[in-house]
Design a protein around this motif. Structure first.
Motif, PDB file in Angstrom:
ATOM      1  N   CYS A 128       0.842  -1.190   0.000  1.00 21.41           N
ATOM      2  CA  CYS A 128       0.000   0.000   0.000  1.00 21.41           C
ATOM      3  C   CYS A 128       0.878   1.242   0.000  1.00 21.41           C
ATOM      4  CB  CYS A 128      -0.996   0.062   1.146  1.00 21.41           C
ATOM      5  SG  CYS A 128      -2.246  -1.238   1.110  1.00 21.41           S
ATOM      6  N   THR A 129       0.767   2.021  -1.049  1.00 23.81           N
ATOM      7  CA  THR A 129       1.458   3.290  -1.182  1.00 23.81           C
ATOM      8  C   THR A 129       0.404   4.358  -1.407  1.00 23.81           C
ATOM      9  OG1 THR A 129       3.314   2.141  -2.239  1.00 23.81           O
ATOM     10  CG2 THR A 129       3.260   4.551  -2.425  1.00 23.81           C
ATOM     11  N   THR A 130       0.424   5.438  -0.597  1.00 27.15           N
ATOM     12  CA  THR A 130      -0.579   6.487  -0.689  1.00 27.15           C
ATOM     13  C   THR A 130       0.068   7.815  -1.055  1.00 27.15           C
ATOM     14  OG1 THR A 130      -0.416   6.925   1.679  1.00 27.15           O
ATOM     15  CG2 THR A 130      -2.104   5.378   0.974  1.00 27.15           C
ATOM     16  N   VAL A 131      -0.717   8.651  -1.749  1.00 27.40           N
ATOM     17  CA  VAL A 131      -0.233   9.946  -2.220  1.00 27.40           C
ATOM     18  C   VAL A 131      -1.364  10.961  -2.120  1.00 27.40           C
ATOM     19  CG1 VAL A 131       0.647  11.241  -4.197  1.00 27.40           C
ATOM     20  CG2 VAL A 131       1.398   8.891  -3.835  1.00 27.40           C
ATOM     21  N   GLY A 132      -1.039  12.188  -1.717  1.00 27.42           N
ATOM     22  CA  GLY A 132      -1.987  13.295  -1.745  1.00 27.42           C
ATOM     23  C   GLY A 132      -1.302  14.545  -2.256  1.00 27.42           C
ATOM     24  N   VAL A 133      -1.995  15.317  -3.110  1.00 27.81           N
ATOM     25  CA  VAL A 133      -1.424  16.529  -3.702  1.00 27.81           C
ATOM     26  C   VAL A 133      -2.411  17.671  -3.539  1.00 27.81           C
ATOM     27  CG1 VAL A 133      -0.322  17.552  -5.723  1.00 27.81           C
ATOM     28  CG2 VAL A 133      -0.317  15.055  -5.448  1.00 27.81           C
ATOM     29  N   LEU A 134      -1.962  18.775  -2.933  1.00 28.48           N
ATOM     30  CA  LEU A 134      -2.800  19.955  -2.776  1.00 28.48           C
ATOM     31  C   LEU A 134      -3.162  20.550  -4.135  1.00 28.48           C
ATOM     32  CD1 LEU A 134      -0.897  21.696   0.154  1.00 28.48           C
ATOM     33  CD2 LEU A 134      -3.161  20.632   0.299  1.00 28.48           C
ATOM     34  N   GLY A 135      -4.310  21.202  -4.198  1.00 29.88           N
ATOM     35  CA  GLY A 135      -4.737  21.830  -5.447  1.00 29.88           C
ATOM     36  C   GLY A 135      -3.811  22.942  -5.907  1.00 29.88           C
ATOM     37  N   THR A 136      -3.030  23.499  -5.003  1.00 32.40           N
ATOM     38  CA  THR A 136      -2.051  24.513  -5.385  1.00 32.40           C
ATOM     39  C   THR A 136      -0.950  23.951  -6.273  1.00 32.40           C
ATOM     40  OG1 THR A 136      -0.932  24.056  -3.284  1.00 32.40           O
ATOM     41  CG2 THR A 136      -2.418  25.967  -3.355  1.00 32.40           C
ATOM     42  N   HIS A 137      -0.830  22.622  -6.325  1.00 28.39           N
ATOM     43  CA  HIS A 137       0.244  21.988  -7.083  1.00 28.39           C
ATOM     44  C   HIS A 137      -0.279  21.019  -8.143  1.00 28.39           C
ATOM     45  CE1 HIS A 137       2.413  23.707  -3.739  1.00 28.39           C
ATOM     46  NE2 HIS A 137       3.559  23.408  -4.305  1.00 28.39           N
ATOM     47  N   THR A 138      -1.576  21.070  -8.458  1.00 22.82           N
ATOM     48  CA  THR A 138      -2.136  20.242  -9.527  1.00 22.82           C
ATOM     49  C   THR A 138      -2.502  21.112 -10.718  1.00 22.82           C
ATOM     50  OG1 THR A 138      -4.404  20.422  -8.655  1.00 22.82           O
ATOM     51  CG2 THR A 138      -3.061  18.568  -7.883  1.00 22.82           C
ATOM     52  N   GLY A 139      -2.559  20.491 -11.883  1.00 29.37           N
ATOM     53  CA  GLY A 139      -2.822  21.238 -13.104  1.00 29.37           C
ATOM     54  C   GLY A 139      -4.189  21.882 -13.150  1.00 29.37           C
ATOM     55  N   ASN A 140      -5.200  21.228 -12.559  1.00 27.04           N
ATOM     56  CA  ASN A 140      -6.560  21.774 -12.598  1.00 27.04           C
ATOM     57  C   ASN A 140      -6.985  22.439 -11.295  1.00 27.04           C
ATOM     58  OD1 ASN A 140      -6.938  19.581 -10.953  1.00 27.04           O
ATOM     59  ND2 ASN A 140      -8.401  18.521 -12.277  1.00 27.04           N
ATOM     60  N   GLY A 141      -6.070  22.523 -10.321  1.00 28.31           N
ATOM     61  CA  GLY A 141      -6.386  23.167  -9.048  1.00 28.31           C
ATOM     62  C   GLY A 141      -7.186  22.299  -8.100  1.00 28.31           C
ATOM     63  N   HIS A 142      -7.347  21.002  -8.410  1.00 27.20           N
ATOM     64  CA  HIS A 142      -8.130  20.096  -7.575  1.00 27.20           C
ATOM     65  C   HIS A 142      -7.232  19.328  -6.618  1.00 27.20           C
ATOM     66  CE1 HIS A 142     -11.730  19.814 -10.599  1.00 27.20           C
ATOM     67  NE2 HIS A 142     -11.389  21.053 -10.302  1.00 27.20           N
ATOM     68  N   LEU A 143      -7.752  19.065  -5.428  1.00 28.13           N
ATOM     69  CA  LEU A 143      -7.047  18.241  -4.446  1.00 28.13           C
ATOM     70  C   LEU A 143      -7.171  16.775  -4.856  1.00 28.13           C
ATOM     71  CD1 LEU A 143      -5.595  17.914  -1.734  1.00 28.13           C
ATOM     72  CD2 LEU A 143      -7.809  18.005  -0.607  1.00 28.13           C
ATOM     73  N   LEU A 144      -6.030  16.107  -5.030  1.00 29.54           N
ATOM     74  CA  LEU A 144      -6.001  14.732  -5.506  1.00 29.54           C
ATOM     75  C   LEU A 144      -5.400  13.812  -4.448  1.00 29.54           C
ATOM     76  CD1 LEU A 144      -4.666  15.255  -9.157  1.00 29.54           C
ATOM     77  CD2 LEU A 144      -7.054  15.170  -8.386  1.00 29.54           C
ATOM     78  N   LEU A 145      -6.018  12.647  -4.257  1.00 28.34           N
ATOM     79  CA  LEU A 145      -5.488  11.582  -3.417  1.00 28.34           C
ATOM     80  C   LEU A 145      -5.471  10.301  -4.235  1.00 28.34           C
ATOM     81  CD1 LEU A 145      -6.364  13.613  -1.115  1.00 28.34           C
ATOM     82  CD2 LEU A 145      -6.886  11.602   0.265  1.00 28.34           C
ATOM     83  N   GLY A 146      -4.666   9.346  -3.809  1.00 29.13           N
ATOM     84  CA  GLY A 146      -4.682   8.058  -4.479  1.00 29.13           C
ATOM     85  C   GLY A 146      -3.845   7.037  -3.741  1.00 29.13           C
ATOM     86  N   GLN A 147      -4.079   5.780  -4.089  1.00 24.97           N
ATOM     87  CA  GLN A 147      -3.264   4.723  -3.500  1.00 24.97           C
ATOM     88  C   GLN A 147      -3.366   3.438  -4.288  1.00 24.97           C
ATOM     89  OE1 GLN A 147      -5.712   3.776   0.370  1.00 24.97           O
ATOM     90  NE2 GLN A 147      -4.320   2.051  -0.069  1.00 24.97           N
ATOM     91  N   ASN A 148      -2.342   2.600  -4.146  1.00 24.25           N
ATOM     92  CA  ASN A 148      -2.413   1.188  -4.499  1.00 24.25           C
ATOM     93  C   ASN A 148      -2.779   0.432  -3.233  1.00 24.25           C
ATOM     94  OD1 ASN A 148      -1.801   1.540  -7.163  1.00 24.25           O
ATOM     95  ND2 ASN A 148       0.276   0.723  -7.045  1.00 24.25           N
ATOM     96  N   TRP A 149      -3.809  -0.419  -3.329  1.00 22.61           N
ATOM     97  CA  TRP A 149      -4.196  -1.246  -2.192  1.00 22.61           C
ATOM     98  C   TRP A 149      -3.665  -2.651  -2.429  1.00 22.61           C
ATOM     99  CZ3 TRP A 149      -8.007  -5.302  -1.479  1.00 22.61           C
ATOM    100  CH2 TRP A 149      -8.114  -5.694  -0.125  1.00 22.61           C
ATOM    101  N   ASP A 150      -2.698  -3.054  -1.600  1.00 18.75           N
ATOM    102  CA  ASP A 150      -2.003  -4.336  -1.757  1.00 18.75           C
ATOM    103  C   ASP A 150      -2.485  -5.309  -0.688  1.00 18.75           C
ATOM    104  OD1 ASP A 150      -0.641  -2.792  -3.585  1.00 18.75           O
ATOM    105  OD2 ASP A 150       1.220  -2.684  -2.426  1.00 18.75           O
ATOM    106  N   TRP A 151      -2.907  -6.503  -1.138  1.00 21.10           N
ATOM    107  CA  TRP A 151      -3.426  -7.510  -0.209  1.00 21.10           C
ATOM    108  C   TRP A 151      -3.395  -8.840  -0.934  1.00 21.10           C
ATOM    109  CZ3 TRP A 151      -3.471  -7.435   4.716  1.00 21.10           C
ATOM    110  CH2 TRP A 151      -4.341  -8.210   5.495  1.00 21.10           C
ATOM    111  N   HIS A 152      -3.930  -9.871  -0.309  1.00 18.80           N
ATOM    112  CA  HIS A 152      -3.906 -11.194  -0.914  1.00 18.80           C
ATOM    113  C   HIS A 152      -4.751 -11.204  -2.196  1.00 18.80           C
ATOM    114  CE1 HIS A 152      -4.029 -15.519  -1.420  1.00 18.80           C
ATOM    115  NE2 HIS A 152      -3.148 -15.635  -0.441  1.00 18.80           N
TER     116      HIS A 152
END
Length: 390
Positions: A128-152
């Protein structure tokens, strides 16, 4: 409000079934349980086997633990308890088993012993690797989150998207395992959460006669039912805990929104704020909590995945141009394969310890959109759902 429920089977756009329910917590639980009855039964069978094989718990012990976790949930998060009680009734399942299912992290990895809890046998291989980026640093000004969910990988067939709209009008959309009530997700107030497993020497179930803490997945549900980041943080801290968990939390707002990362261990907590407009996390502690991080017993890819994710994102974040495509590319990274950000099964490991990226999730908190790709994501595209259309 009367309950309404349906299960939409996966299509070319969405790799998992989507269940939509509405009403009070009890009505939502009844609808969810009825719609996912077969999947919940299959998931219970899977985890009852794991509880016995990895936790040394027979069905009597599981039932006792489930009853105790039910009391803890009712005490600290009564609306989530109403939801879970409804799930059990709707699915025709034993209520204590449904609570045990939502406490599967504690029951598999929380065996009590003198001096603390045993570490997860696959902690060094965990993911599991998670990432969040403030809208001040995204191309469209939107707050972005994401992750890979690793499990069996066997869990792929009992996963679903659960969409609830409660009697107060709050909509929650979350990826989860059948019978559980939350994992990665977002709500109509613009609050979102991604999650990583952690481990420390304080993890472990309490001794006989002592009420356990709030289960891992109940905590996630409580966070997603909050109508602001402040309320989500309050929910995350309510009650005690028996297992360590990392929450990457955000809420869409003016000036790019807000992000915070919480490292929650039994009896303590640490937090991280964005640096250069973003946050990343893996499965080891990054704050100076006074505990022994059990990743030190196992090593593994966690020790570089978070740093690598930061390095991969840094150039685009500096330009203020991070987009969904950049996060998708990051989640396909194969450095140190097969135990990489995009994780594949390592056939050298026993089957019981197999792990891979089962699903990858992207969240646009401003647009209230969730994207999901089957894993490993290097071979799949993201299908999207917008809360406004659900």
């Amino acid at each position: 409000m009367t309950s309404d429920h349906r299960l939409d089977h996966a299509d070319d756009d969405l790799p998992v079934p989507l269940i939509r329910v509405q009403g009070t917590p009890t009505e939502c639980g009844l609808g969810y349980g009825a719609a996912a009855r077969d999947l919940i039964g299959a998931n219970l069978e899977f985890y009852l086997r794991r509880f016995r094989a990895e936790g040394g718990l027979d069905e009597v012990a599981v039932a006792a633990a489930g009853r105790a976790f039910r009391e803890a949930t009712r005490r600290h998060h009564p609306r989530v308890a109403e939801l879970l009680d409804g799930v059990a009734e709707g699915a025709g399942a034993r209520v204590e088993q449904i609570y045990a299912l939502n406490a599967r992290t504690e029951l598999i990895y929380g065996r009590h012993r003198e001096g603390g809890a045993e570490s997860p046998p696959d902690a060094g291989a965990g993911g599991c690797t998670t990432v969040g980026v403030l809208g001040t640093h995204t191309g469209n000004g939107h707050l972005l989150l994401g992750q890979n969910w690793d499990w069996h990988p066997d869990q792929r067939d009992v996963m679903l998207l659960l969409c609830t709209r409660d009697e107060q009008g709050l909509t929650v959309l979350t990826l989860t395992e059948a019978g559980m009530v939350a994992k990665t997700g977002l709500n109509s107030a613009g609050v979102g959460v991604c999650v990583n497993m952690l481990g420390c020497d304080r993890d472990g179930l309490p001794g006989p006669g002592v009420e356990p803490g709030v289960p891992y997945h109940v905590l996630l549900r409580a966070v997603l039912e909050a109508d602001s980041l402040s309320e989500a943080l309050k929910a995350a801290f309510r009650g005690t805990r028996n297992s360590s968990i990392n929450l990457l939390l955000g809420q869409a707002a003016e000036a790019g929104g807000e992000l915070i990362d919480l490292e929650l261990v039994p009896g303590d907590a640490g937090w991280l704020h964005p640096v250069d407009g973003f946050l990343t996390h893996a499965n080891h502690l990054e704050t100076a909590l006074p505990v022994y991080d059990t990743i030190k017993d196992w090593g593994g890819s966690s020790l570089f995945r978070s740093a690598r994710a930061r390095r991969l994102l840094a150039p685009r974040a500096a330009e203020g141009k991070v987009g969904e495509a950049d996060l998708a590319a990051l989640f396909q990274d194969h450095a140190s394969a097969p135990q990489a950000i995009c994780r594949h099964v390592d056939e050298r490991m026993p089957r019981a310890e197999h792990s891979e990226t089962v699903y990858s999730v992207l969240l646009d908190l401003d647009d209230r959109r969730l994207g999901i790709a089957a894993g490993p994501p290097c071979g799949h595209r993201y299908g999207w759902r917008d809360l406004a259309t659900l």
